[in-house]
Design a protein around this motif. Structure first.
Motif, PDB file in Angstrom:
ATOM      1  N   ILE A 131     -36.351  33.869 112.270  1.00 59.48           N
ATOM      2  CA  ILE A 131     -36.315  33.734 110.823  1.00 59.48           C
ATOM      3  C   ILE A 131     -35.960  32.287 110.489  1.00 59.48           C
ATOM      4  CG2 ILE A 131     -35.379  34.653 108.667  1.00 59.48           C
ATOM      5  CD1 ILE A 131     -36.825  36.705 110.485  1.00 59.48           C
ATOM      6  N   ARG A 132     -36.881  31.590 109.903  1.00 57.00           N
ATOM      7  CA  ARG A 132     -36.656  30.193 109.570  1.00 57.00           C
ATOM      8  C   ARG A 132     -36.158  30.080 108.135  1.00 57.00           C
ATOM      9  NH1 ARG A 132     -36.084  28.166 114.438  1.00 57.00           N
ATOM     10  NH2 ARG A 132     -37.939  28.432 115.755  1.00 57.00           N
ATOM     11  N   GLN A 133     -34.978  29.460 107.970  1.00 54.25           N
ATOM     12  CA  GLN A 133     -34.400  29.330 106.638  1.00 54.25           C
ATOM     13  C   GLN A 133     -33.635  28.006 106.571  1.00 54.25           C
ATOM     14  OE1 GLN A 133     -31.087  29.803 107.691  1.00 54.25           O
ATOM     15  NE2 GLN A 133     -31.831  30.638 109.603  1.00 54.25           N
ATOM     16  N   TRP A 134     -32.748  27.888 105.618  1.00 52.31           N
ATOM     17  CA  TRP A 134     -32.069  26.618 105.397  1.00 52.31           C
ATOM     18  C   TRP A 134     -31.100  26.309 106.543  1.00 52.31           C
ATOM     19  CZ3 TRP A 134     -31.677  31.140 102.845  1.00 52.31           C
ATOM     20  CH2 TRP A 134     -30.439  31.764 102.798  1.00 52.31           C
ATOM     21  N   ARG A 135     -30.882  25.027 106.788  1.00 48.89           N
ATOM     22  CA  ARG A 135     -30.109  24.581 107.950  1.00 48.89           C
ATOM     23  C   ARG A 135     -28.637  24.973 107.873  1.00 48.89           C
ATOM     24  NH1 ARG A 135     -30.872  18.415 109.087  1.00 48.89           N
ATOM     25  NH2 ARG A 135     -29.432  19.037 110.769  1.00 48.89           N
ATOM     26  N   ALA A 136     -28.164  25.299 106.689  1.00 54.65           N
ATOM     27  CA  ALA A 136     -26.743  25.622 106.551  1.00 54.65           C
ATOM     28  C   ALA A 136     -26.399  27.003 107.088  1.00 54.65           C
ATOM     29  CB  ALA A 136     -26.331  25.542 105.084  1.00 54.65           C
ATOM     30  N   MET A 137     -27.409  27.752 107.541  1.00 53.40           N
ATOM     31  CA  MET A 137     -27.182  29.097 108.049  1.00 53.40           C
ATOM     32  C   MET A 137     -27.409  29.145 109.558  1.00 53.40           C
ATOM     33  SD  MET A 137     -26.196  30.995 105.603  1.00 53.40           S
ATOM     34  CE  MET A 137     -26.456  32.623 106.299  1.00 53.40           C
ATOM     35  N   PRO A 138     -26.838  30.159 110.239  1.00 49.63           N
ATOM     36  CA  PRO A 138     -27.069  30.300 111.679  1.00 49.63           C
ATOM     37  C   PRO A 138     -28.541  30.607 111.974  1.00 49.63           C
ATOM     38  CG  PRO A 138     -25.230  31.672 110.941  1.00 49.63           C
ATOM     39  CD  PRO A 138     -25.926  31.181 109.710  1.00 49.63           C
ATOM     40  N   ASP A 139     -28.977  30.289 113.184  1.00 51.42           N
ATOM     41  CA  ASP A 139     -30.308  30.702 113.614  1.00 51.42           C
ATOM     42  C   ASP A 139     -30.343  32.220 113.723  1.00 51.42           C
ATOM     43  OD1 ASP A 139     -31.105  28.123 113.712  1.00 51.42           O
ATOM     44  OD2 ASP A 139     -31.173  27.954 115.889  1.00 51.42           O
ATOM     45  N   ILE A 140     -31.460  32.835 113.298  1.00 49.01           N
ATOM     46  CA  ILE A 140     -31.558  34.300 113.245  1.00 49.01           C
ATOM     47  C   ILE A 140     -32.843  34.753 113.924  1.00 49.01           C
ATOM     48  CG2 ILE A 140     -31.641  36.324 111.733  1.00 49.01           C
ATOM     49  CD1 ILE A 140     -30.364  34.587 109.530  1.00 49.01           C
ATOM     50  N   GLN A 141     -32.732  35.839 114.685  1.00 48.34           N
ATOM     51  CA  GLN A 141     -33.927  36.479 115.226  1.00 48.34           C
ATOM     52  C   GLN A 141     -33.835  37.977 114.993  1.00 48.34           C
ATOM     53  OE1 GLN A 141     -34.395  36.125 119.483  1.00 48.34           O
ATOM     54  NE2 GLN A 141     -32.380  36.998 119.948  1.00 48.34           N
ATOM     55  N   ILE A 142     -34.994  38.601 114.814  1.00 46.11           N
ATOM     56  CA  ILE A 142     -35.070  40.058 114.728  1.00 46.11           C
ATOM     57  C   ILE A 142     -35.922  40.527 115.903  1.00 46.11           C
ATOM     58  CG2 ILE A 142     -35.951  42.013 113.400  1.00 46.11           C
ATOM     59  CD1 ILE A 142     -35.193  40.509 110.871  1.00 46.11           C
ATOM     60  N   VAL A 143     -35.349  41.411 116.693  1.00 49.62           N
ATOM     61  CA  VAL A 143     -36.019  41.912 117.893  1.00 49.62           C
ATOM     62  C   VAL A 143     -36.508  43.325 117.619  1.00 49.62           C
ATOM     63  CG1 VAL A 143     -35.792  42.417 120.356  1.00 49.62           C
ATOM     64  CG2 VAL A 143     -34.532  40.490 119.351  1.00 49.62           C
ATOM     65  N   VAL A 144     -37.815  43.506 117.633  1.00 54.26           N
ATOM     66  CA  VAL A 144     -38.421  44.823 117.446  1.00 54.26           C
ATOM     67  C   VAL A 144     -38.564  45.441 118.832  1.00 54.26           C
ATOM     68  CG1 VAL A 144     -40.402  46.082 116.541  1.00 54.26           C
ATOM     69  CG2 VAL A 144     -39.637  43.978 115.400  1.00 54.26           C
ATOM     70  N   THR A 145     -37.620  46.311 119.189  1.00 49.15           N
ATOM     71  CA  THR A 145     -37.555  46.793 120.569  1.00 49.15           C
ATOM     72  C   THR A 145     -38.780  47.593 120.982  1.00 49.15           C
ATOM     73  OG1 THR A 145     -36.308  48.766 119.886  1.00 49.15           O
ATOM     74  CG2 THR A 145     -35.038  46.822 120.509  1.00 49.15           C
ATOM     75  N   GLY A 146     -39.460  48.210 120.015  1.00 48.55           N
ATOM     76  CA  GLY A 146     -40.656  48.970 120.341  1.00 48.55           C
ATOM     77  C   GLY A 146     -41.868  48.114 120.628  1.00 48.55           C
ATOM     78  N   ALA A 147     -41.740  46.788 120.422  1.00 46.69           N
ATOM     79  CA  ALA A 147     -42.885  45.887 120.602  1.00 46.69           C
ATOM     80  C   ALA A 147     -42.645  44.806 121.650  1.00 46.69           C
ATOM     81  CB  ALA A 147     -43.247  45.229 119.268  1.00 46.69           C
ATOM     82  N   VAL A 148     -41.448  44.757 122.240  1.00 44.66           N
ATOM     83  CA  VAL A 148     -41.187  43.733 123.250  1.00 44.66           C
ATOM     84  C   VAL A 148     -41.964  44.045 124.523  1.00 44.66           C
ATOM     85  CG1 VAL A 148     -38.912  43.136 122.350  1.00 44.66           C
ATOM     86  CG2 VAL A 148     -39.121  44.970 124.042  1.00 44.66           C
TER      87      VAL A 148
END
Length: 280
Positions: A131-148
């Motif tokens: 998830i790309r957003q503003w630099r003032a926030m932590p880096d975020i990822q969403i893992v879709v376990t049914g698609a890995v």
């Protein structure tokens, strides 16, 4: 999820610390997991760890649970609280913080909402979205376990309400190569959770495939032994109760006692007498 996360990241076990249900404060508010990377120059090998910084918040949504915009921000809030509750000012720099949210199904509505807010969705690896957003926030990822990738992430794939037989086979094959006791314990926790959510599927696999049946029996050895011990204990208890009930009936017949008098004479604890009365 705790066992699956440790299995997925076991190649860097010595480089990471795992804190299950990490307490954010003295109040009952806690994250599912905090993973701390001990050395700054270590690259986590597993794809789900490529986003990792020094401090990594992990949130897992059980199969069938929703992932709304509010759930997303609640998890971001956990990370912000973790940073804000540091022992000193900026003890947890935001650039050293990451967030990982795991969910079985693709969160289409959430992604649509995030994009409407100006955030970018990057499909970095199969089933793994940054998830790309503003630099003032932590880096975020969403893992879709049914698609890995099922070959790379077998522990995540079996944490499903509709587990696929090929994923079970892959995971069982992965387990057979594990040698560390901690890995086997985590694998056992994962398979137990998978079985609990997919009992009919596992029963079918056992019936139709002798090899898998034997492999699963070996994996579930401790649970099976525990179940046998519990059944034997219940059988002994039921037998003892039947004998005592027969004795109570004999005393009531021969001595013309009430059931209460008979149980008093037999010194049966008061709290247990109801179950004996029910069987007379």
């Amino acid at each position: 999820m705790y066992g699956a996360a440790e299995l997925e990241l076991r190649d860097n076990r010595q480089d990471l610390e795992f804190h299950q249900e990490y307490n954010l404060s003295k109040e009952p508010l806690r994250m599912d997991m905090l993973v701390v990377r001990k050395l700054a120059d270590v690259q986590v090998k597993n794809e789900i760890g490529h986003i990792f910084k020094k401090y990594n918040i992990i949130e897992y949504k059980s199969p069938g649970a929703g992932l709304s915009i509010d759930t997303f921000y609640k998890t971001v809030g956990y990370a912000c609280l973790y940073k804000g509750l540091g022992k000193t000012v900026d003890a947890v720099p935001v650039e050293e913080l990451s967030i990982s949210i795991f969910r079985e199904a693709y969160p289409a509505e959430l992604f649509k909402k995030l994009e409407s807010l100006g955030m970018g969705i990057q499909n970095r690896y199969p089933g793994i979205y940054y998830i790309r957003q503003w630099r003032a926030m932590p880096d975020i990822q969403i893992v879709v376990t049914g698609a890995v990738d099922p070959e790379k992430h077998p522990a995540l794939r079996v944490l499903s309400q509709n587990v696929k037989e090929e994923d079970v086979r892959t995971f069982v094959g992965e387990i057979s190569r594990l040698t560390e006791p901690g890995d086997r314990d985590n694998a056992d926790a994962v398979i137990q959770a998978s079985i609990a959510a997919n009992r009919e599927s596992y029963e079918r696999i056992r019936r139709e495939d002798p090899f898998m049946c034997e492999a699963l029996r070996e994996l579930m050895k401790d649970e099976i032994e525990s179940e046998i011990v519990e059944r034997e204990r219940k059988a002994r208890q039921e037998t003892r109760q039947e004998i005592r009930q027969e004795t109570i009936r004999n005393l009531m017949d021969s001595m013309k006692w009430t059931a209460e008098q008979a149980m008093e004479a037999m010194k049966i604890p008061v709290q247990d007498r109801g179950q004996y009365m029910a069987g007379l």
